[in-house]
Design a protein around this motif. Structure first.
Motif, PDB file in Angstrom:
ATOM      1  N   ASP A 124      -4.005  -1.812  -5.675  1.00  0.00           N
ATOM      2  CA  ASP A 124      -3.281  -2.199  -4.642  1.00  0.00           C
ATOM      3  C   ASP A 124      -4.126  -3.489  -4.268  1.00  0.00           C
ATOM      4  O   ASP A 124      -5.311  -3.499  -4.142  1.00  0.00           O
ATOM      5  N   THR A 132       0.811  -1.340   0.045  1.00  0.00           N
ATOM      6  CA  THR A 132       0.228  -0.117   0.013  1.00  0.00           C
ATOM      7  C   THR A 132       0.993   1.311  -0.119  1.00  0.00           C
ATOM      8  O   THR A 132       0.732   2.185  -0.586  1.00  0.00           O
ATOM      9  N   ASP A 179      -7.735  -4.396  -1.204  1.00  0.00           N
ATOM     10  CA  ASP A 179      -7.499  -5.153  -0.229  1.00  0.00           C
ATOM     11  C   ASP A 179      -8.867  -5.271   0.614  1.00  0.00           C
ATOM     12  O   ASP A 179      -9.090  -4.264   1.288  1.00  0.00           O
ATOM     13  N   ARG A 221      -7.591  -6.680   5.040  1.00  0.00           N
ATOM     14  CA  ARG A 221      -7.089  -6.128   6.331  1.00  0.00           C
ATOM     15  C   ARG A 221      -7.914  -4.666   6.801  1.00  0.00           C
ATOM     16  O   ARG A 221      -8.424  -4.057   5.993  1.00  0.00           O
TER      17      ARG A 221
END
Ligand code: GDP
Ligand code: MG
Length: 447
Positions: free
Chosen positions: A185, A110, A133, A136
């Motif tokens: 990402d 990131t 993502d 997370r």
């Protein structure tokens, strides 16, 4: 980072044991250092075998010491592993360009996405970020914060909507809005236990968004796992380039080598800190010089380069002598530059065996004073390539321009051009004379 190698270089260059023994010792030290820096054992042995092979089959240039030459061989081979002379290709080959970042959680994906966005934005590209993502906690907020900091839009969907869908919708949106560089990402969450799932997801995203480039982000501290991990990511998503993060830390960085050999992909950038601008373009030779011990190695490389340049010039002179090619001022420039790198003129003349080829030119005509050489370099620096390749076009007007540009006198420019003409004339005479001798020898042999 790979500290042992630097010590080994020192020991090798300054050591008192015989050359052969020193080489053996150095190779052992090198292997030990590489292996303890997490480079794959197989890779280490193929490297040292290649070095030994070259030692057997090649001879150092006559004016270079064997030990110095050996270090140059090591430097070459290590550099080759990291991409050698190839400058990393940084600009997108076409637009729009979609980059997908992959790598294990915590490596710095990131952060790197933000650094890349910043890097390319500064280069004038219209950049956007996609946060895919979904594992997370607060991953999207992290990316959004970075986006805000550098004023780059971020696509994301709060809540878990499936990474593949988010990536697809994000890329689609930014393509529609004519963004030129879209950086996706991804997650690295599953870690080792759930590795298969992570890789499946990577493959899925890869197949759906069809990125132009997959960038594997790896932590300098990854160690022995680097090879297998890189290989797996490569199989899932065809890694096109590598970014090594946390090179500012104490990690040994050897894993980088393994990742390169596992994927065949070049390292493009290294991360050297947590801040947005702490991203450096990767330079293989500089990286390796750092590993080997900057000061020692650079001096050797400079010197060998000068000798190689000089040998190139000698070859050219041979061609000129045999009438195969024409002497230009550019050749003379190269010659002077090579000489300067090697030290004072008088010393060079003793060093270079082929220099006696010039022996037929009257002494005072060859001898150019150190100071004058310096002036001539300035003058030639102010000439265009056209003028260097074809000095006969240098008329009065050009001479004035060159003198002005180089801070010299028109008279000095004229002198240089005349010197060049004289050398050329002498070479012609020598060539004729050589032909006569050859003819004579031929006649004698025929009888
Ligand atoms: P991700 O899980 O792969 O997305 O990793 P992050 O981007 O969240 O980074 C994990 C941690 O590594 C953060 O604390 C970053 O600040 C830090 N980090 C990332 N790149 C670098 C780097 O080049 N140097 C240092 N020192 N820290 C870094
Ligand atoms: Mg992340």
């Amino acid at each position: 980072m790979l500290d042992g190698i630097r010590d080994a270089v020192r020991k090798f260059l300054g050591g008192s044991s015989s050359y052969d023994v020193a080489v053996e010792e150095f190779i052992k030290d090198l292997q030990k250092a590489l292996i303890s820096s997490d480079v794959q054992v197989k890779l280490v042995f193929s490297l040292t075998n290649k070095i030994k092979e070259r030692l057997k089959n090649e001879t150092p240039p006559s004016s270079i010491g064997r030990r110095e030459w050996f270090i140059k061989v090591v430097y070459d081979e290590l550099s080759a592993l990291f991409g050698g002379d190839k400058e990393p290709d940084l600009n997108p080959k076409s637009l729009p360009w979609v980059i997908m970042l992959v790598g294990v959680q915590g490596t710095g994906k990131t952060t790197t996405a933000g650094k890349l966005a910043f890097f390319y934005k500064k280069r004038g590209y219209k950049v956007a970020l996609v946060g895919a993502d979904v594992y997370r906690p607060a991953a999207l907020e992290q990316l959004q914060q970075i986006g805000k900091q550098i004023n780059v839009p971020v696509y994301g969907e709060p809540g878990n909507h499936g990474a593949v869908g988010i990536a697809m919708r994000g890329v689609e949106r930014f393509l529609k809005d004519k963004y030129e560089l879209i950086i996706v990402d991804t997650a690295g969450r599953h870690g080792y236990g759930e590795e298969a799932k992570l890789l499946d997801e990577m493959r899925d995203i890869f197949e759906k968004i069809k990125p132009n480039e997959v960038v594997l982000v790896i932590d300098a501290a990854i160690g022995q796992k680097a090879f297998d991990l890189a290989k797996k990511f490569h199989e899932a998503s065809n890694v096109g380039s590598i970014i090594i993060t946390k090179m500012d830390g104490t990690a040994k960085g050897g894993g980088a080598l393994s990742a390169v050999s596992a994927t065949g992909a070049p390292i493009k950038f290294i991360g050297v800190g947590e801040k947005i601008d702490e991203l450096e373009v990767f330079n293989p030779r500089r990286f390796v010089a750092r590993i080997l011990g900057m000061g020692d190695v650079e001096a050797i490389i400079e010197k060998i380069k000068a000798v190689e340049d000089y040998e190139g010039i000698q070859k050219k002179m041979e061609e000129v002598m045999s009438g195969k090619s024409k002497l230009t001022l550019r050749d003379m420039y190269k010659q002077i530059m090579a000489m300067r790198k090697m030290g004072p003129l008088s010393k060079i003349l003793q060093l270079i065996p082929g220099m006696n080829m010039m022996g037929d030119i009257p002494e005072d005509q060859v001898k150019v004073g150190e100071r004058k050489m310096q002036r001539w370099i300035s003058i030639m620096n102010s000439m265009t390539y056209e003028e260097l390749d074809n000095p006969s076009i240098i008329d009065k007007q050009r001479m004035r321009r060159i003198a002005m540009g180089s801070g010299t006198e028109v008279e000095e420019v004229r002198e240089l051009v005349e010197h060049f003409n004289m050398v050329q004339k002498t070479l012609r005479t020598l060539r004729r004379r050589r032909k006569d001798v050859e003819k004579l020898l031929g006649q004698m042999g025929g009888e």
